[in-house]
Design a protein around this motif. Structure first.
Motif, PDB file in Angstrom:
ATOM      1  N   GLU A 122       3.760   8.315   0.821  1.00  0.00           N
ATOM      2  CA  GLU A 122       2.415   8.595   1.567  1.00  0.00           C
ATOM      3  C   GLU A 122       1.659  10.050   1.098  1.00  0.00           C
ATOM      4  O   GLU A 122       2.269  10.962   0.994  1.00  0.00           O
ATOM      5  CB  GLU A 122       2.680   8.713   2.976  1.00  0.00           C
ATOM      6  N   ASN A 123       0.440   9.849   0.818  1.00  0.00           N
ATOM      7  CA  ASN A 123       0.019  10.891   0.043  1.00  0.00           C
ATOM      8  C   ASN A 123      -1.526  11.382   0.899  1.00  0.00           C
ATOM      9  O   ASN A 123      -1.997  10.426   1.547  1.00  0.00           O
ATOM     10  CB  ASN A 123      -0.721  10.813  -1.436  1.00  0.00           C
ATOM     11  N   ASN A 124      -1.993  12.624   1.062  1.00  0.00           N
ATOM     12  CA  ASN A 124      -3.016  13.017   1.441  1.00  0.00           C
ATOM     13  C   ASN A 124      -3.200  12.610   2.833  1.00  0.00           C
ATOM     14  O   ASN A 124      -3.975  11.954   3.404  1.00  0.00           O
ATOM     15  CB  ASN A 124      -4.083  12.498   0.625  1.00  0.00           C
ATOM     16  N   VAL A 125      -2.199  12.703   3.871  1.00  0.00           N
ATOM     17  CA  VAL A 125      -2.176  12.388   5.429  1.00  0.00           C
ATOM     18  C   VAL A 125      -2.495  13.638   6.030  1.00  0.00           C
ATOM     19  O   VAL A 125      -2.382  14.719   5.574  1.00  0.00           O
ATOM     20  CB  VAL A 125      -0.915  11.806   5.448  1.00  0.00           C
ATOM     21  N   PRO A 138      14.431  -1.455  -6.336  1.00  0.00           N
ATOM     22  CA  PRO A 138      13.593  -0.478  -5.471  1.00  0.00           C
ATOM     23  C   PRO A 138      12.266  -0.599  -5.544  1.00  0.00           C
ATOM     24  O   PRO A 138      11.608  -1.110  -6.897  1.00  0.00           O
ATOM     25  CB  PRO A 138      13.932   0.812  -6.412  1.00  0.00           C
ATOM     26  N   LEU A 139      11.709  -0.476  -4.488  1.00  0.00           N
ATOM     27  CA  LEU A 139       9.908  -0.621  -4.250  1.00  0.00           C
ATOM     28  C   LEU A 139       9.272   0.190  -5.719  1.00  0.00           C
ATOM     29  O   LEU A 139       8.356  -0.166  -6.168  1.00  0.00           O
ATOM     30  CB  LEU A 139       9.499   0.052  -3.424  1.00  0.00           C
ATOM     31  N   SER A 140       9.601   1.444  -6.217  1.00  0.00           N
ATOM     32  CA  SER A 140       8.985   2.051  -7.032  1.00  0.00           C
ATOM     33  C   SER A 140       9.139   1.548  -8.506  1.00  0.00           C
ATOM     34  O   SER A 140       8.283   1.884  -9.341  1.00  0.00           O
ATOM     35  CB  SER A 140       9.637   3.347  -7.290  1.00  0.00           C
ATOM     36  N   GLN A 141       9.975   0.601  -8.526  1.00  0.00           N
ATOM     37  CA  GLN A 141       9.869  -0.332  -9.827  1.00  0.00           C
ATOM     38  C   GLN A 141       9.375  -1.573  -9.728  1.00  0.00           C
ATOM     39  O   GLN A 141       9.489  -2.138 -10.860  1.00  0.00           O
ATOM     40  CB  GLN A 141      11.424  -0.320 -10.430  1.00  0.00           C
ATOM     41  N   HIS A 142       9.043  -1.946  -8.667  1.00  0.00           N
ATOM     42  CA  HIS A 142       8.548  -3.250  -8.484  1.00  0.00           C
ATOM     43  C   HIS A 142       7.036  -3.573  -8.096  1.00  0.00           C
ATOM     44  O   HIS A 142       6.389  -4.409  -8.087  1.00  0.00           O
ATOM     45  CB  HIS A 142       9.412  -4.190  -7.770  1.00  0.00           C
ATOM     46  N   TRP A 143       6.585  -2.352  -6.874  1.00  0.00           N
ATOM     47  CA  TRP A 143       5.233  -2.414  -6.449  1.00  0.00           C
ATOM     48  C   TRP A 143       4.423  -1.741  -7.184  1.00  0.00           C
ATOM     49  O   TRP A 143       4.804  -0.603  -7.472  1.00  0.00           O
ATOM     50  CB  TRP A 143       5.454  -2.005  -5.005  1.00  0.00           C
ATOM     51  N   SER A 144       3.188  -1.968  -7.068  1.00  0.00           N
ATOM     52  CA  SER A 144       2.074  -0.836  -7.466  1.00  0.00           C
ATOM     53  C   SER A 144       2.234   0.204  -6.476  1.00  0.00           C
ATOM     54  O   SER A 144       2.549   0.242  -5.418  1.00  0.00           O
ATOM     55  CB  SER A 144       0.848  -1.545  -7.417  1.00  0.00           C
ATOM     56  N   TRP A 145       1.739   1.467  -7.229  1.00  0.00           N
ATOM     57  CA  TRP A 145       1.525   2.566  -6.347  1.00  0.00           C
ATOM     58  C   TRP A 145       0.762   2.373  -4.961  1.00  0.00           C
ATOM     59  O   TRP A 145       0.967   2.922  -3.929  1.00  0.00           O
ATOM     60  CB  TRP A 145       1.101   3.811  -7.148  1.00  0.00           C
ATOM     61  N   ASP A 146      -0.310   1.780  -5.198  1.00  0.00           N
ATOM     62  CA  ASP A 146      -1.287   1.469  -4.231  1.00  0.00           C
ATOM     63  C   ASP A 146      -0.637   0.598  -3.181  1.00  0.00           C
ATOM     64  O   ASP A 146      -0.729   0.942  -1.788  1.00  0.00           O
ATOM     65  CB  ASP A 146      -2.467   0.589  -4.688  1.00  0.00           C
ATOM     66  N   HIS A 147       0.118  -0.545  -3.425  1.00  0.00           N
ATOM     67  CA  HIS A 147       0.840  -1.066  -2.533  1.00  0.00           C
ATOM     68  C   HIS A 147       1.845  -0.126  -1.699  1.00  0.00           C
ATOM     69  O   HIS A 147       1.918  -0.307  -0.260  1.00  0.00           O
ATOM     70  CB  HIS A 147       1.610  -2.213  -3.238  1.00  0.00           C
ATOM     71  N   ILE A 148       2.484   0.696  -2.587  1.00  0.00           N
ATOM     72  CA  ILE A 148       3.665   1.609  -1.653  1.00  0.00           C
ATOM     73  C   ILE A 148       2.954   2.382  -0.892  1.00  0.00           C
ATOM     74  O   ILE A 148       3.277   2.759   0.318  1.00  0.00           O
ATOM     75  CB  ILE A 148       4.340   2.334  -2.819  1.00  0.00           C
ATOM     76  N   LEU A 149       1.670   2.913  -1.168  1.00  0.00           N
ATOM     77  CA  LEU A 149       0.994   3.896  -0.256  1.00  0.00           C
ATOM     78  C   LEU A 149       0.661   3.284   0.826  1.00  0.00           C
ATOM     79  O   LEU A 149       0.459   4.020   2.052  1.00  0.00           O
ATOM     80  CB  LEU A 149      -0.117   4.724  -0.889  1.00  0.00           C
TER      81      LEU A 149
END
Length: 756
Positions: free
Chosen positions: A486-489, A570-581
């Motif tokens: 999560e960024n910029n919270v 791991p999510l970091s290797q399969h999801w887009s960064w947008d999806h993770i955030l």
């Protein structure tokens, strides 16, 4: 749900394999890395290897400032991105048998074996190659000395099993190396000088120029052998000694290579060759004696540091592997150095210093080293206080902002959500000062350098908060908490907590020691800080009974990680960064990190509710995650989860949990396995000037035992299913608590276990 990749044998004291696993060569290179705090290398082969691998040798404190390359430049961005650079390959021994180069990627071979002996600190390897009608067995030993920091020793032994063998060996100092992390084709080294004497050769190189007034490092590497070469060859950035052997069946030859490396961090360029010559001569040429001295020093380290686990060899191997790699990276000898997340095992994260040191490494070194070692880690930050002021000023803020990533105190990380927003790291610098003072009882650092650091950090926090008139509260917006998914919270609970705690600890310490302090606080500052403390906003949810990770966390689509498929991790290797955030999934302990730091301020019920809410959403994709969860799980009585988290932190790299160990080990998180045992299973706490334990025994273990240094005392603790045994090995009697009961430890104490 994760796939555990156990590709190496389980042994309590060794890392071994009898298989050359070409698919996992990079992984095995990482795991068989060695170092001595001054230099180190990945577990590369001495001989040429043409298949995929990652060649890497690294020197402590030697780095390069690379231009920050982003297309969305903003004011306040770091000017450069610091990176550790691959250094001279001094183990190189190109091998030829009957004019054919030995290359395990293409040669026929058998009896392959690799062994990292952690007790002795030695890397062994052997294999047999078949070339025509000839069979030759090659055996290697390698170590970087922990008693003579500039020294590395390599031996090669060749035994002809069948046929006749003309063996040709080219031993090199080779600085034709490049980095794997970025700038793949860029050379970071230029040649300065070569020198050859009757007994040794010397290669001097320098890092290329940079645009940031950062020093160019000069390195001189040197080598000598137990045999005279038939030829010495000089090529750009390289010197080679060539040897030839003619052997019949049953005959053996042995080549010993001694390497000395000196850098401009300690020796000016004009004196390096002379100093290297002196060291080569003074170290001597008795390989057996040098090896024995090195191994005996490791044995001495293990006497204090070893954690003995009975009943689970995989758990035993995991903790010893982590301690071995930690002490191979840092043992506190040089206050100019810190602990890079990859140590000497790879280039990811730039090889720089992170907040990992203060948050996770300081507690271990407090217990397993002399007090000067953690104090050197504190001095490292005090020495860089001017740079921390610079970092804050670059953001337009007062006070000092310690960097997320650094080599010299200047922030050198080029991701905005980290550089600008992950400011909770500033609080961990303050917490380390508290941790050291609280654990050792030594107030000398706090009274002087410590208060200078604390005041500077608190001035930053006081300027970074803002007052919300609508809420009649202070807030901190635009941050990234420990959960980097999560960024910029706004109002990350942990960031608000660590900020107010730092302000309070600074005020309390100043009032206590202001007559001795070298820094002064005005009355207005103290009044403002107290107002911030009193009126800081903390997001909470009374219905759930939890501290909310940040203002809008509960607005997310909340789900648990068990609802994810194995293919998504791991999510970091399969999801887009947008999806993770946008997801609710948590990379590592966030709110729970605050409950870990300030455990005496929260009830067991509060810890349990928050743990049970957040852990099921945590994917543990930070190497720093599992240990905090193990500690809290043990405290709240969730023994199964505590064991699961211990196994993850202890074998994170050995079993490649996050599928990312091929580019280097997770060095700073390796403290987590020790923390999980000592602060988790044994529940060692040091709140309120009292050492306490409340041990539990994992159900698959028969016992565990460890030593700790504590306030000029040496203690031994052993936990079995029936008893908790404590021994005061050295020092004055100590009053402590076990299962909340007070005891005075004078020699030996045995208490009935409450592991059930």
């Amino acid at each position: 749900m994760e796939t555990v990749q156990r590709t190496l044998d389980v042994h309590p004291w060794k890392i071994t394999t009898s298989t050359l696993d070409k698919e996992n060569r990079r992984l095995h290179e990482s795991i068989t890395s060695i170092g001595n705090g001054y230099m180190g290398m990945r577990g590369n082969f001495e001989e040429y290897y043409s298949a995929d691998h990652h060649l890497g040798t690294y020197l402590a404190g030697v780095w390069y400032p690379d231009k920050t390359r982003v297309g969305w430049w903003k004011n306040g961005y770091p000017d450069y991105y610091g990176k550790v650079i691959n250094a001279v390959n001094f183990i190189a021994l190109d091998l030829f048998v009957n004019s054919t180069q030995v290359d395990l990627a293409s040669c026929s071979y058998e009896d392959f074996y690799v062994e990292l002996n952690m007790y002795d600190g030695i890397l062994y390897r052997q294999f047999t190659v078949s070339i025509g009608n000839t069979k030759v067995k090659f055996s290697f030993e390698r170590f970087v000395s922990i008693t003579k920091k500039e020294l590395a020793c390599i031996t090669m032994e060749a035994e002809v099993l069948e046929g006749q063998a003309e063996i040709y060996v080219i031993s090199k100092l080779d600085n034709n190396v490049q980095n794997e992390d970025s700038n793949y084709k860029e050379m970071f080294w230029q040649e300065r000088n070569k020198k050859v004497t009757n007994t040794a050769s010397f290669l001097t190189t320098q890092t290329i120029e940079n645009d940031f007034d950062v020093e160019q490092f000069v390195v001189t590497s040197s080598m000598k052998h137990n045999l005279a070469p038939i030829k010495i060859r000089k090529e750009p950035l390289s010197i080679s000694h060539e040897f030839e052997f003619s052997l019949a069946t049953g005959e053996i030859t042995r080549l010993e290579k001694e390497v000395v490396v000196v850098t401009s961090r300690d020796i000016p360029e004009e004196k390096q060759v002379d100093q290297a010559q002196v060291l080569l001569q003074s170290f001597g040429s008795d390989f057996s004696a040098l090896k024995a001295e090195h191994s005996e020093a490791w044995h001495k380290r293990w006497e204090l540091a070893d954690v003995l686990i009975e009943g689970d060899d995989a758990a035993q191997q995991g903790i010893r592997f982590n301690l071995f790699q930690l002490f191979s990276t840092y043992y506190g000898d040089d206050e100019r150095l810190n602990i890079g997340p990859k140590g000497f095992t790879g280039e990811k994260y730039g090889g720089a210093t992170y907040w990992d040191t203060e948050a996770f490494a300081v507690p271990l070194y407090l217990a397993l080293a002399e007090p000067k070692v953690p104090k050197n880690l504190l001095r490292y930050r005090h020495n860089q206080l001017p740079q921390a002021y610079y970092n804050a000023d670059k953001q337009g803020l007062k006070g000092a902002l310690y960097p997320m990533v650094t080599f010299n105190g200047i922030e050198c990380h080029n991701e905005w959500e980290i550089t600008f927003e992950e400011i909770h790291r500033n609080g961990s610098i303050a917490y380390a000062i508290y941790n050291y003072t609280n654990y050792t009882g030594d107030t000398s650092y706090l009274k002087n350098e410590g208060l200078e650091v604390l005041v500077a950090i608190s001035r930053f926090w006081a300027d970074r908060v803002h007052y919300s008139q609508r809420n009649n509260a202070y807030m901190i917006h635009g941050v990234t908490g420990p959960n980097e998914y999560e960024n910029n919270v706004n109002n990350n609970w942990y960031t608000n907590k660590i900020a107010t705690w730092a302000l309070q600890y600074t005020l309390d310490s100043y009032q206590k020691y202001k007559t001795e302090a070298t820094v002064e606080l005005t009355e207005d500052e103290q009044k403002t800080w107290q107002d911030i403390i009193n009126r800081m906003y903390f997001p909470t949810d009374e219905k759930l009974g939890i501290f909310v990770q940040h203002d809008t966390f509960l607005d997310k689509d909340l789900m648990v990680k068990d609802q994810l498929s194995a293919e998504e991790l791991p999510l970091s290797q399969h999801w887009s960064w947008d999806h993770i955030l946008r997801s609710c999934f948590i990379k590592q302990a966030d709110v729970l990190h605050g409950l870990y730091y300030f455990g005496d301020q929260y009830t067991l019920e509060e810890k349990t509710r928050n743990f049970n809410f957040y852990e099921p959403m945590t994917v543990h994709e930070s190497s720093l995650s599992a240990c905090v969860h193990a500690i809290l799980a043990a405290e709240i009585g969730n023994a199964d989860k505590a064991l699961e988290m211990y196994e993850r932190t202890a074998r994170l790299d050995l079993d490649n949990y996050n599928n990312d160990t091929d580019d280097g080990l997770h060095i700073t998180s390796m403290t987590g396995s020790w923390l999980a045992i000592v602060q988790g299973f044994a529940q060692m706490k040091t709140f309120n000037e009292t050492l306490s334990f409340a041990p539990l025994l994992p159900k698959t273990w028969q016992s565990y035992a460890f030593h700790i240094n504590y306030r000029n005392r040496l203690l031994f603790v052993k936990v079995t299913a029936d008893t908790v045994e404590l021994q005061l090995i050295k020092g004055d009697p100590l009053t402590l608590k076990v299962y909340q009961e007070r005891y005075t430890l004078t020699d030996d104490l045995t208490i009935k276990s409450k592991s059930d």
